[in-house]
Design a protein around this motif. Structure first.
Motif, PDB file in Angstrom:
ATOM      1  N   ALA A 273      29.351  30.403  26.787  1.00 17.42           N
ATOM      2  CA  ALA A 273      29.745  28.998  26.892  1.00 17.42           C
ATOM      3  C   ALA A 273      31.233  28.880  27.230  1.00 17.42           C
ATOM      4  O   ALA A 273      31.637  28.026  28.037  1.00 17.42           O
ATOM      5  N   LEU A 274      32.060  29.741  26.631  1.00 11.91           N
ATOM      6  CA  LEU A 274      33.488  29.717  26.944  1.00 11.91           C
ATOM      7  C   LEU A 274      33.744  30.181  28.371  1.00 11.91           C
ATOM      8  O   LEU A 274      34.588  29.608  29.080  1.00 11.91           O
ATOM      9  N   ASN A 275      33.039  31.212  28.827  1.00  6.63           N
ATOM     10  CA  ASN A 275      33.174  31.641  30.220  1.00  6.63           C
ATOM     11  C   ASN A 275      32.816  30.508  31.177  1.00  6.63           C
ATOM     12  O   ASN A 275      33.495  30.278  32.182  1.00  6.63           O
ATOM     13  N   ASP A 276      31.730  29.809  30.880  1.00  3.41           N
ATOM     14  CA  ASP A 276      31.283  28.718  31.751  1.00  3.41           C
ATOM     15  C   ASP A 276      32.308  27.586  31.773  1.00  3.41           C
ATOM     16  O   ASP A 276      32.586  26.997  32.829  1.00  3.41           O
ATOM     17  N   ASP A 277      32.870  27.271  30.604  1.00  2.76           N
ATOM     18  CA  ASP A 277      33.864  26.207  30.538  1.00  2.76           C
ATOM     19  C   ASP A 277      35.109  26.593  31.340  1.00  2.76           C
ATOM     20  O   ASP A 277      35.650  25.780  32.104  1.00  2.76           O
ATOM     21  N   LEU A 278      35.555  27.834  31.181  1.00  5.16           N
ATOM     22  CA  LEU A 278      36.733  28.280  31.923  1.00  5.16           C
ATOM     23  C   LEU A 278      36.456  28.286  33.420  1.00  5.16           C
ATOM     24  O   LEU A 278      37.320  27.870  34.223  1.00  5.16           O
ATOM     25  N   GLU A 279      35.291  28.732  33.826  1.00  2.00           N
ATOM     26  CA  GLU A 279      34.965  28.738  35.251  1.00  2.00           C
ATOM     27  C   GLU A 279      35.055  27.331  35.844  1.00  2.00           C
ATOM     28  O   GLU A 279      35.609  27.144  36.945  1.00  2.00           O
ATOM     29  N   ALA A 280      34.542  26.353  35.121  1.00  2.00           N
ATOM     30  CA  ALA A 280      34.616  24.974  35.614  1.00  2.00           C
ATOM     31  C   ALA A 280      36.067  24.525  35.759  1.00  2.00           C
ATOM     32  O   ALA A 280      36.429  23.848  36.734  1.00  2.00           O
ATOM     33  N   ARG A 281      36.915  24.892  34.803  1.00  2.91           N
ATOM     34  CA  ARG A 281      38.343  24.537  34.872  1.00  2.91           C
ATOM     35  C   ARG A 281      38.991  25.197  36.083  1.00  2.91           C
ATOM     36  O   ARG A 281      39.801  24.572  36.786  1.00  2.91           O
ATOM     37  N   ILE A 282      38.663  26.459  36.312  1.00  4.41           N
ATOM     38  CA  ILE A 282      39.274  27.189  37.423  1.00  4.41           C
ATOM     39  C   ILE A 282      38.828  26.606  38.755  1.00  4.41           C
ATOM     40  O   ILE A 282      39.641  26.449  39.684  1.00  4.41           O
ATOM     41  N   ARG A 283      37.555  26.287  38.871  1.00  3.47           N
ATOM     42  CA  ARG A 283      37.076  25.714  40.135  1.00  3.47           C
ATOM     43  C   ARG A 283      37.787  24.398  40.438  1.00  3.47           C
ATOM     44  O   ARG A 283      38.027  24.066  41.611  1.00  3.47           O
ATOM     45  N   ALA A 284      38.122  23.640  39.404  1.00  2.86           N
ATOM     46  CA  ALA A 284      38.830  22.377  39.620  1.00  2.86           C
ATOM     47  C   ALA A 284      40.296  22.600  39.989  1.00  2.86           C
ATOM     48  O   ALA A 284      40.870  21.834  40.763  1.00  2.86           O
ATOM     49  N   ARG A 285      40.906  23.660  39.434  1.00  6.71           N
ATOM     50  CA  ARG A 285      42.329  23.952  39.679  1.00  6.71           C
ATOM     51  C   ARG A 285      42.501  25.458  39.857  1.00  6.71           C
ATOM     52  O   ARG A 285      43.052  26.135  38.998  1.00  6.71           O
ATOM     53  N   PRO A 286      42.050  26.022  40.969  1.00 10.09           N
ATOM     54  CA  PRO A 286      42.046  27.487  41.109  1.00 10.09           C
ATOM     55  C   PRO A 286      43.435  28.114  41.108  1.00 10.09           C
ATOM     56  O   PRO A 286      43.573  29.292  40.784  1.00 10.09           O
ATOM     57  N   GLY A 287      44.464  27.369  41.447  1.00  7.99           N
ATOM     58  CA  GLY A 287      45.803  27.923  41.480  1.00  7.99           C
ATOM     59  C   GLY A 287      46.434  28.104  40.124  1.00  7.99           C
ATOM     60  O   GLY A 287      47.537  28.661  40.024  1.00  7.99           O
ATOM     61  N   GLN A 288      45.751  27.659  39.062  1.00  9.22           N
ATOM     62  CA  GLN A 288      46.356  27.759  37.733  1.00  9.22           C
ATOM     63  C   GLN A 288      45.833  28.935  36.908  1.00  9.22           C
ATOM     64  O   GLN A 288      46.371  29.202  35.831  1.00  9.22           O
ATOM     65  N   TRP A 289      44.827  29.623  37.398  1.00  8.47           N
ATOM     66  CA  TRP A 289      44.349  30.804  36.660  1.00  8.47           C
ATOM     67  C   TRP A 289      44.964  32.054  37.269  1.00  8.47           C
ATOM     68  O   TRP A 289      45.179  32.139  38.481  1.00  8.47           O
ATOM     69  N   PHE A 290      45.225  33.066  36.445  1.00  9.58           N
ATOM     70  CA  PHE A 290      45.891  34.279  36.891  1.00  9.58           C
ATOM     71  C   PHE A 290      44.876  35.209  37.550  1.00  9.58           C
ATOM     72  O   PHE A 290      44.358  36.153  36.924  1.00  9.58           O
ATOM     73  N   TRP A 291      44.615  34.980  38.826  1.00  6.48           N
ATOM     74  CA  TRP A 291      43.629  35.744  39.574  1.00  6.48           C
ATOM     75  C   TRP A 291      44.024  37.204  39.763  1.00  6.48           C
ATOM     76  O   TRP A 291      43.249  38.001  40.304  1.00  6.48           O
ATOM     77  N   VAL A 292      45.198  37.582  39.314  1.00  8.82           N
ATOM     78  CA  VAL A 292      45.654  38.967  39.448  1.00  8.82           C
ATOM     79  C   VAL A 292      44.897  39.902  38.507  1.00  8.82           C
ATOM     80  O   VAL A 292      44.784  41.103  38.758  1.00  8.82           O
ATOM     81  N   HIS A 293      44.358  39.361  37.409  1.00 13.06           N
ATOM     82  CA  HIS A 293      43.591  40.199  36.480  1.00 13.06           C
ATOM     83  C   HIS A 293      42.444  40.903  37.193  1.00 13.06           C
ATOM     84  O   HIS A 293      41.785  40.312  38.049  1.00 13.06           O
ATOM     85  N   ARG A 294      42.182  42.137  36.788  1.00 13.66           N
ATOM     86  CA  ARG A 294      41.010  42.851  37.314  1.00 13.66           C
ATOM     87  C   ARG A 294      39.791  42.455  36.471  1.00 13.66           C
ATOM     88  O   ARG A 294      39.251  43.250  35.705  1.00 13.66           O
ATOM     89  N   ARG A 295      39.371  41.218  36.624  1.00 14.85           N
ATOM     90  CA  ARG A 295      38.330  40.666  35.748  1.00 14.85           C
ATOM     91  C   ARG A 295      36.971  41.260  35.990  1.00 14.85           C
ATOM     92  O   ARG A 295      36.117  41.286  35.092  1.00 14.85           O
ATOM     93  N   TRP A 296      36.739  41.768  37.186  1.00 11.87           N
ATOM     94  CA  TRP A 296      35.414  42.266  37.522  1.00 11.87           C
ATOM     95  C   TRP A 296      35.417  43.772  37.744  1.00 11.87           C
ATOM     96  O   TRP A 296      34.665  44.296  38.561  1.00 11.87           O
ATOM     97  N   LYS A 297      36.254  44.463  37.001  1.00  8.52           N
ATOM     98  CA  LYS A 297      36.254  45.926  37.078  1.00  8.52           C
ATOM     99  C   LYS A 297      34.897  46.468  36.645  1.00  8.52           C
ATOM    100  O   LYS A 297      34.197  45.848  35.835  1.00  8.52           O
ATOM    101  N   LYS A 298      34.593  47.640  37.114  1.00  6.03           N
ATOM    102  CA  LYS A 298      33.406  48.343  36.628  1.00  6.03           C
ATOM    103  C   LYS A 298      33.807  49.208  35.440  1.00  6.03           C
ATOM    104  O   LYS A 298      34.905  49.723  35.367  1.00  6.03           O
TER     105      LYS A 298
END
Length: 302
Positions: A273-298
């Protein structure tokens, strides 16, 4: 094995690099502090987005993550968002190092709002433990400053940087925004739990890859997510709320939005639920999340 001297040489190189990086950072911040607040924040944002980000490879990594998670964006959109990401990161760092100038602005604005604010106020009144689920979105230290300005006990868990020279001034800077702060590790975790059990509000991040995390969905992709915020909420009957320090179009002010409390179900469901909420926030304001993180590492094997 005999000591060949390679470890010592490596440590010396790392130490020299750390010292050089720390000196460069202090030089930039020293120059910025000579400027009025508005110009200071803008200057460091510009430096991160136009100089440091490209040199450090952060801009390229942000654009690669955007391609993976939001493939509907075209190349010019990804470039602009990556630039916005680094500008926000630089502004956030300048705000941390602005001390009272930053916290006084937050206190004067009293920017707290959102559908979960009443529940948060009730928990504070009842001295009920609270888990503040926060992300590298906007400036999460705006949240700490806003809650502290209301007189609410807000603590945070942090990871010391690998650069000891940097820690010498970074940790005092984050302490100046609000206390207590707890370093990751056995002693810090014990103090953190004592604070939480006593009715404190504890800020915990959940938006980075965790090697031993549980595989959940984020932007429709599998991403290992920490369960600790939900597990602590269940263990101590703590209120669990997402909270965001959202930077406003002027680049200087914030809205600190408290999201709806997350129902206590299972740790996996709560963190999804928290992931989904954050995703919605990011989609609305994508420039405010730190996309530099390796969030989808294996996950590494072995």
């Amino acid at each position: 094995m005999p000591n060949t001297g390679e470890d010592t040489e490596s440590e010396e190189r790392v130490s020299a690099t750390d010292r050089l990086g720390n000196a460069a950072f202090l030089a930039v911040m020293g120059l910025a502090r000579l400027l009025p607040y508005r110009q200071r924040i803008g200057l460091v944002g510009w430096f991160f987005s136009r100089t440091l980000g490209p040199l450090a490879g952060w801009t390229a990594r942000a654009r690669a993550n955007l391609s993976l998670a939001m493939p509907e964006l075209d190349a010019p959109q990804r470039r602009q968002i990556a630039r916005d990401v680094l500008d926000n990161a630089g502004r956030s760092m300048a705000e941390i190092y602005s001390g009272r100038a930053f916290t006084d602005r937050i206190a004067a604005a009293d920017p707290l709002t959102g559908p979960g604010l009443d529940a948060l106020a009730d928990a504070a009144q009842a001295e009920r433990p609270v888990i503040l689920a926060c992300a590298h979105f906007g400036n999460y230290d705006a949240m700490r400053a806003a809650l502290s300005a209301r007189g609410w006990p807000v603590g945070a868990l942090y990871r010391p940087m690998n650069n000891d020279a940097f820690n010498a001034h970074y940790i005092p800077a984050i302490r100046a925004i609000s206390e207590p702060v707890f370093p990751r590790g056995r002693a810090g975790f014990a103090a953190m739990l004592k604070f939480l059990r006593g009715g404190g509000m504890l800020a915990l991040g959940f938006d980075q890859f965790v090697q031993d995390g549980t595989e959940l969905q984020f932007f429709g992709l599998p991403s290992r997510t920490v369960l600790t915020p939900a597990e602590l909420a269940l263990r101590y009957d703590a209120l669990l709320v997402p909270i965001y320090g959202i930077r406003q179009p002027d680049g200087l002010s914030f809205v600190v939005e408290v999201g709806r409390p997350v129902d206590h179900t299972t740790a996996q469901q709560m963190m999804q639920a928290l992931n989904d909420d954050l995703e919605a926030r990011i989609r609305a304001r994508p420039g405010q999340w730190f996309w530099v993180h390796r969030r989808w590492k294996k996950r590494r094997r072995g």
